[in-house]
Design a protein around this motif. Structure first.
Motif, mmCIF file in Angstrom:
data_model
loop_
_atom_site.group_PDB
_atom_site.id
_atom_site.type_symbol
_atom_site.label_atom_id
_atom_site.label_comp_id
_atom_site.label_asym_id
_atom_site.label_seq_id
_atom_site.Cartn_x
_atom_site.Cartn_y
_atom_site.Cartn_z
ATOM 1 N N MET A 1 0.848 -1.176 0.000
ATOM 2 C CA MET A 1 0.000 0.000 0.000
ATOM 3 C C MET A 1 0.897 1.244 0.000
ATOM 4 O O MET A 1 1.837 1.345 0.775
ATOM 5 C CB MET A 1 -0.886 -0.029 1.247
ATOM 6 N N ALA A 2 0.597 2.135 -0.894
ATOM 7 C CA ALA A 2 1.397 3.355 -1.019
ATOM 8 C C ALA A 2 1.126 4.273 0.164
ATOM 9 O O ALA A 2 0.035 4.275 0.735
ATOM 10 C CB ALA A 2 1.054 4.064 -2.322
ATOM 11 N N SER A 3 2.121 5.052 0.511
ATOM 12 C CA SER A 3 1.936 5.949 1.654
ATOM 13 C C SER A 3 0.963 7.071 1.280
ATOM 14 O O SER A 3 0.776 7.397 0.101
ATOM 15 C CB SER A 3 3.271 6.528 2.086
ATOM 16 N N ARG A 4 0.371 7.635 2.284
ATOM 17 C CA ARG A 4 -0.605 8.709 2.061
ATOM 18 C C ARG A 4 0.062 9.933 1.438
ATOM 19 O O ARG A 4 -0.559 10.624 0.633
ATOM 20 C CB ARG A 4 -1.277 9.083 3.368
ATOM 21 N N TRP A 5 1.308 10.194 1.800
ATOM 22 C CA TRP A 5 2.005 11.330 1.208
ATOM 23 C C TRP A 5 2.188 11.141 -0.292
ATOM 24 O O TRP A 5 2.011 12.082 -1.075
ATOM 25 C CB TRP A 5 3.371 11.526 1.867
ATOM 26 N N LEU A 6 2.528 9.919 -0.693
ATOM 27 C CA LEU A 6 2.715 9.640 -2.112
ATOM 28 C C LEU A 6 1.394 9.793 -2.865
ATOM 29 O O LEU A 6 1.347 10.418 -3.935
ATOM 30 C CB LEU A 6 3.274 8.229 -2.295
ATOM 31 N N LYS A 7 0.313 9.248 -2.296
ATOM 32 C CA LYS A 7 -1.004 9.382 -2.923
ATOM 33 C C LYS A 7 -1.399 10.850 -3.055
ATOM 34 O O LYS A 7 -1.889 11.290 -4.093
ATOM 35 C CB LYS A 7 -2.071 8.661 -2.099
ATOM 36 N N THR A 8 -1.193 11.599 -1.990
ATOM 37 C CA THR A 8 -1.575 13.014 -1.997
ATOM 38 C C THR A 8 -0.778 13.775 -3.046
ATOM 39 O O THR A 8 -1.347 14.580 -3.807
ATOM 40 C CB THR A 8 -1.333 13.633 -0.597
ATOM 41 N N ASN A 9 0.508 13.523 -3.138
ATOM 42 C CA ASN A 9 1.324 14.224 -4.143
ATOM 43 C C ASN A 9 0.939 13.822 -5.569
ATOM 44 O O ASN A 9 0.926 14.665 -6.471
ATOM 45 C CB ASN A 9 2.811 13.965 -3.887
ATOM 46 N N CYS A 10 0.618 12.544 -5.783
ATOM 47 C CA CYS A 10 0.182 12.100 -7.117
ATOM 48 C C CYS A 10 -1.159 12.731 -7.502
ATOM 49 O O CYS A 10 -1.359 13.163 -8.647
ATOM 50 C CB CYS A 10 0.082 10.575 -7.177
ATOM 51 N N LEU A 11 -2.080 12.785 -6.552
ATOM 52 C CA LEU A 11 -3.376 13.412 -6.832
ATOM 53 C C LEU A 11 -3.216 14.909 -7.114
ATOM 54 O O LEU A 11 -3.891 15.459 -7.996
ATOM 55 C CB LEU A 11 -4.340 13.191 -5.670
ATOM 56 N N LEU A 12 -2.322 15.562 -6.399
ATOM 57 C CA LEU A 12 -2.077 16.975 -6.632
ATOM 58 C C LEU A 12 -1.500 17.190 -8.033
ATOM 59 O O LEU A 12 -1.941 18.073 -8.784
ATOM 60 C CB LEU A 12 -1.128 17.525 -5.578
ATOM 61 N N ALA A 41 -10.097 14.373 -9.309
ATOM 62 C CA ALA A 41 -8.795 14.280 -8.652
ATOM 63 C C ALA A 41 -8.709 15.259 -7.467
ATOM 64 O O ALA A 41 -8.143 14.932 -6.419
ATOM 65 C CB ALA A 41 -7.681 14.561 -9.658
ATOM 66 N N SER A 42 -9.293 16.441 -7.603
ATOM 67 C CA SER A 42 -9.246 17.403 -6.495
ATOM 68 C C SER A 42 -10.105 16.940 -5.329
ATOM 69 O O SER A 42 -9.739 17.134 -4.157
ATOM 70 C CB SER A 42 -9.646 18.797 -6.960
ATOM 71 N N VAL A 43 -11.253 16.286 -5.592
ATOM 72 C CA VAL A 43 -12.083 15.752 -4.510
ATOM 73 C C VAL A 43 -11.325 14.638 -3.791
ATOM 74 O O VAL A 43 -11.303 14.573 -2.549
ATOM 75 C CB VAL A 43 -13.447 15.249 -5.054
ATOM 76 N N GLN A 44 -10.669 13.758 -4.557
ATOM 77 C CA GLN A 44 -9.862 12.698 -3.956
ATOM 78 C C GLN A 44 -8.694 13.295 -3.167
ATOM 79 O O GLN A 44 -8.324 12.793 -2.103
ATOM 80 C CB GLN A 44 -9.321 11.758 -5.036
ATOM 81 N N LEU A 45 -8.127 14.373 -3.691
ATOM 82 C CA LEU A 45 -7.019 15.054 -3.010
ATOM 83 C C LEU A 45 -7.471 15.583 -1.646
ATOM 84 O O LEU A 45 -6.773 15.425 -0.643
ATOM 85 C CB LEU A 45 -6.494 16.201 -3.872
ATOM 86 N N VAL A 46 -8.656 16.165 -1.591
ATOM 87 C CA VAL A 46 -9.177 16.674 -0.318
ATOM 88 C C VAL A 46 -9.401 15.525 0.664
ATOM 89 O O VAL A 46 -9.044 15.610 1.847
ATOM 90 C CB VAL A 46 -10.463 17.487 -0.545
ATOM 91 N N THR A 47 -9.971 14.426 0.197
ATOM 92 C CA THR A 47 -10.225 13.261 1.053
ATOM 93 C C THR A 47 -8.908 12.695 1.602
ATOM 94 O O THR A 47 -8.783 12.437 2.804
ATOM 95 C CB THR A 47 -10.985 12.168 0.270
ATOM 96 N N GLU A 48 -7.924 12.495 0.731
ATOM 97 C CA GLU A 48 -6.624 11.970 1.166
ATOM 98 C C GLU A 48 -5.912 12.951 2.109
ATOM 99 O O GLU A 48 -5.253 12.540 3.053
ATOM 100 C CB GLU A 48 -5.733 11.657 -0.035
ATOM 101 N N SER A 49 -6.073 14.238 1.860
ATOM 102 C CA SER A 49 -5.446 15.247 2.717
ATOM 103 C C SER A 49 -6.025 15.190 4.126
ATOM 104 O O SER A 49 -5.293 15.308 5.112
ATOM 105 C CB SER A 49 -5.630 16.647 2.136
ATOM 106 N N ARG A 50 -7.344 15.021 4.214
ATOM 107 C CA ARG A 50 -7.975 14.898 5.530
ATOM 108 C C ARG A 50 -7.443 13.677 6.275
ATOM 109 O O ARG A 50 -7.128 13.740 7.468
ATOM 110 C CB ARG A 50 -9.491 14.805 5.398
ATOM 111 N N LEU A 51 -7.348 12.546 5.582
ATOM 112 C CA LEU A 51 -6.813 11.339 6.201
ATOM 113 C C LEU A 51 -5.349 11.528 6.612
ATOM 114 O O LEU A 51 -4.924 11.065 7.679
ATOM 115 C CB LEU A 51 -6.953 10.150 5.248
ATOM 116 N N LEU A 52 -4.599 12.206 5.748
ATOM 117 C CA LEU A 52 -3.197 12.477 6.054
ATOM 118 C C LEU A 52 -3.061 13.376 7.286
ATOM 119 O O LEU A 52 -2.213 13.140 8.150
ATOM 120 C CB LEU A 52 -2.521 13.124 4.845
ATOM 121 N N ILE A 53 -3.919 14.378 7.384
ATOM 122 C CA ILE A 53 -3.895 15.274 8.544
ATOM 123 C C ILE A 53 -4.225 14.493 9.811
ATOM 124 O O ILE A 53 -3.568 14.651 10.846
ATOM 125 C CB ILE A 53 -4.863 16.453 8.332
#
Length: 180
Positions: A1-12, A41-53
């Motif tokens: 499973m990819a890290s949340r930081w990697l997912k967030t940066n890819c979505l951005l 992608a921006s909606v997914q970015l917001v969701t992943e950002s919340r989880l990352l926070i």
């Protein structure tokens, strides 16, 4: 499973790429698809950002709690060591009943006031008397302390403090030298 930081940066990166693609000269259908993909992608970015926070906040809270536990553990360990030292060296473990303390004080005063004790530079008493005197002084040192012995027993307080300290040191050295 990819890290949340990697997912967030890819979505951005995907969101920016789709948005820039929609601004390029594409036919209307291409622009529509690019805008839609940028929005998803921006909606997914917001969701992943919340989880990352949340994940970062949880990690920071756990780190703070672990540091607090370490500090509490160090504090408890220090307190246990202090209580053990107090039990070994504290006044509570070596206190004498008032009658015994008074008897020790009376014996010391009697030994000190003997004619052989008139010389203050050295005690000129018999070996058994010097041994009893040493043991009594040692016991009073444990219970009352150095100041009490110098002022109350040797009667050399105030201006004669150095002389009393030297005399007490001589008594203790003689006792240690003789193995009493």
């Amino acid at each position: 499973m990819a890290s949340r930081w990697l997912k967030t940066n890819c979505l951005l990166a995907s969101t920016v790429a789709f948005w820039l693609a929609a601004l390029s000269p594409l036919p209307q259908i291409g622009k529509g698809i690019s805008y839609s993909l940028a929005l998803v992608a921006s909606v997914q970015l917001v969701t992943e950002s919340r989880l990352l926070i949340r994940q970062d906040a949880r990690r920071a809270a756990l780190t703070a709690m672990n540091q607090e536990l370490e500090q509490v553990e160090i504090g408890l360990h220090t307190q246990q060591q202090e209580s053990a030292l107090y039990e070994v060296y504290g006044a509570s473990s070596t206190t004498y009943p008032p009658e015994v303390e008074q008897e020790l004080k009376t014996s010391l005063e009697h030994l000190y006031k003997e004619p052989s004790a008139d010389q203050t530079d050295e005690l000129q008493t018999s070996t058994s008397d010097r041994k009893v005197f040493y043991l009594a002084v040692k016991s009073l040192l444990e219970v009352k302390g150095e100041t009490h012995v110098i002022e109350e027993v040797l009667r050399l307080g105030g201006g004669q403090w150095k002389k009393g300290k030297q005399m007490l040191q001589q008594i203790l050295e003689e006792g240690e030298r003789n193995g009493w």
